[in-house]
Design a protein around this motif. Structure first.
Motif, short mmCIF file in Angstrom:
data_model
loop_
_atom_site.label_atom_id
_atom_site.label_comp_id
_atom_site.label_asym_id
_atom_site.label_seq_id
_atom_site.Cartn_x
_atom_site.Cartn_y
_atom_site.Cartn_z
N ILE A 120 26.12 27.16 -16.40
CA ILE A 120 25.14 25.66 -16.77
C ILE A 120 24.89 24.91 -15.58
N CYS A 145 27.78 15.19 -15.71
CA CYS A 145 27.47 15.47 -16.76
C CYS A 145 27.74 14.87 -18.06
N TYR A 147 26.25 14.06 -20.91
CA TYR A 147 26.87 14.87 -22.01
C TYR A 147 27.24 15.75 -22.63
N ARG A 148 27.59 16.02 -24.16
CA ARG A 148 29.19 16.73 -24.99
C ARG A 148 28.11 18.08 -25.49
N CYS A 149 26.77 19.33 -24.67
CA CYS A 149 26.20 20.37 -25.34
C CYS A 149 27.27 21.09 -25.86
N PHE A 151 27.72 24.53 -25.91
CA PHE A 151 27.94 24.76 -25.38
C PHE A 151 28.58 25.28 -24.15
N CYS A 152 28.65 23.93 -23.36
CA CYS A 152 28.49 23.66 -22.25
C CYS A 152 29.80 23.65 -21.65
N VAL A 154 30.79 22.63 -18.92
CA VAL A 154 30.70 21.97 -17.27
C VAL A 154 31.42 20.50 -17.83
N THR A 155 30.47 20.16 -18.27
CA THR A 155 31.11 18.94 -18.50
C THR A 155 32.29 18.25 -19.07
N VAL A 189 24.31 19.36 -11.77
CA VAL A 189 24.75 19.58 -13.02
C VAL A 189 23.91 19.10 -14.23
N GLU A 224 17.75 19.57 -16.77
CA GLU A 224 17.77 19.15 -18.38
C GLU A 224 15.95 18.14 -19.56
N TRP A 226 15.81 15.76 -20.57
CA TRP A 226 15.14 14.68 -21.21
C TRP A 226 15.11 13.72 -20.06
N ARG A 262 21.97 19.24 -28.09
CA ARG A 262 20.84 18.93 -27.07
C ARG A 262 20.47 17.57 -28.04
S1 SF4 Z 1 24.10 21.47 -21.07
FE1 SF4 Z 1 24.04 20.70 -19.33
S2 SF4 Z 1 23.16 18.68 -20.70
FE2 SF4 Z 1 24.52 19.69 -21.76
S3 SF4 Z 1 26.27 19.58 -21.25
FE3 SF4 Z 1 26.07 21.10 -20.52
S4 SF4 Z 1 25.64 19.73 -18.13
FE4 SF4 Z 1 25.27 18.56 -19.78
#
Ligand code: SF4
Length: 427
Positions: A120, A145, A147-149, A151-152, A154-155, A189, A224, A226, A262
């Protein structure tokens, strides 16, 4: 993925290619003999003499120049002795020093294979949608980021949002422009969150780039769907902001989107796309879809197919879900069996190709400014690849005397090649 393997130097280097080839093929990837046809180019370098090091560098240059869209992976003795230098070399995407050689295929697959989950994060140069080149550069505008998707990763790995200052970014754009770069891709990101920590916004950043630089083309990497204010699409009134956005949807089922945490559900995504298309002629929306998220039922899958078809993306990146340790989704029950994931991925690929063709065919007969990039000689002809403003790939053939590279030239869009998944144009 189509993989091309190349070795310099000793027999051992050659032999390693065999092992790697076996490992790639074992995971369903194919080997290609021409590096220009590859998605991944792996070079096993040599450093036995100073000359061998020079040869390795030269070959890295050539491989990148002749196929800048491929990911370039460099291993071997030269890459081990000069790891930092190689990592910074133009076009190199991954360096695998000798002690990690055995894991090279797995490392490449983890990092670049389209059939596993994306990281991501859109580090400059890591975006598979856009390729780097002499004409295009990535500008990292923010990291992190809020947010806390589920599957991600990165966050978890990157923490809170942190933006670069407007001044810093503008200076980089101006510098790149003097170096001959025609197109910049604003990358991060969570690009839409730009400025949240600096009391500014993505809107203000784009306005400042338009006002304070003369860069010909501005694009966004993945954004993203939004956090984009109402007035955002007004920015596209400028012909320098390219009418394309990659808006990752991930699923066309609201129940799956809820499990993914999401922020955007299908209704708001549709509204956003409609708003963009109504405001900007020829606007191209491309997207990401994750196939086989835990618990994805047949009904949810059918909803996704129907939804994707109803939106009609110009291009779709398809990822089969694979759990990443440390994410919430990795602990979710009810994984989708691999066989079903494969089947769904195939269905989505077929749909995506059809939608791409439909979108491309709508543009036949138009004359648009194409930024021409890559060149390949074929006898007396030079074959070029480039992109329309709305990021559709175009190919053309001209006589060797016509130079198109790094030029923006009005081009007629004459036909669409299903085989090449590309428009065919004439200048
Ligand atoms: S998918 Fe995008 S919006 Fe969702 S937590 Fe990861 S970087 Fe953030």
């Amino acid at each position: 993925m189509k993989v091309h393997l190349k070795a310099l130097g000793c027999r051992l280097n050659e032999a390693e290619l065999e092992q790697w080839s076996h490992a790639f093929r074992g995971k369903g990837h194919s080997m290609v003999t021409d590096h220009e046809d590859a998605d991944i180019v792996v070079l096993n370098t040599c450093a036995v003499t100073a000359d061998a090091g020079k040869k390795s560098r030269k070959l890295m240059n050539r491989l990148y120049r002749e196929n800048p869209e491929a990911k370039l992976v460099v291993s071997g003795c030269y890459a081990t002795l000069e790891t930092d230098k190689v990592a910074e070399h133009l076009g190199v995407d991954l360096v695998v020093p000798n002690p990690q050689k055995d894991q090279l295929p797995q490392m490449v697959m983890d990092k670049f294979a389209g059939n596993t989950m994306p990281i991501i994060a859109m580090e400059p140069g890591e975006n598979s949608l856009f390729s780097r080149g002499r004409q295009r550069a990535f500008i990292k505008i923010q990291d992190g980021c809020r947010y806390r998707c589920t599957f991600c990763i990165v966050t978890v790995a990157r923490g809170e949002e942190k933006s670069r200052t407007l001044k810093d970014i503008i200076e980089e754009v101006q510098r790149l422009q003097t170096q001959g770069i025609q197109e910049i891709v604003l990358t991060g990101v969570h690009v839409g969150g730009y400025g949240s920590d600096l009391d500014t916004s993505l809107y203000s950043l784009v306005k400042a780039i338009l006002d304070e630089t003369d860069i010909s083309r501005i694009r966004f990497a993945s954004v993203e769907p939004w956090d984009l204010p109402e007035e955002f699409f007004g920015l596209f009134d400028s012909p320098r902001l390219m009418p394309h956005m990659h808006l990752p949807l991930q699923s066309g089922s609201d129940t799956v989107l809820r499990r993914m945490s999401r922020r955007c559900k299908t209704d708001s995504f549709r509204d956003l796309v409609q708003h963009a298309r109504n405001s900007i002629p020829g606007f191209n929306v491309t997207s990401d879809i994750i196939v086989g998220f835990p618990g994805e039922t047949e009904a949810e899958w059918q909803e996704t197919l129907e939804y994707v078809e109803s939106i009609g993306f110009g291009h779709t990146h398809i990822f089969s879900y694979s759990p990443r340790e440390g994410t919430k989704a990795a602990r979710l029950a009810d994984p989708v069996p691999d066989m079903i994931k494969k089947q769904r991925s195939l269905e989505m690929h077929q749909l995506a190709e059809r939608l791409k063709q439909q979108f491309a065919e709508l543009q036949l007969g138009n004359k648009v400014p194409v930024l021409w990039e890559r060149q390949r000689q074929e006898g007396a002809l030079a074959k070029y690849t480039g992109y329309t403003p709305n990021f559709m790939k175009v190919e053309t053939s001209v006589t060797n005397t016509v130079l198109l590279e790094n030029r923006i030239v009005d081009t007629n869009l004459d036909s669409y090649s299903v085989e090449k998944q590309s428009l065919i144009g004439s200048v």
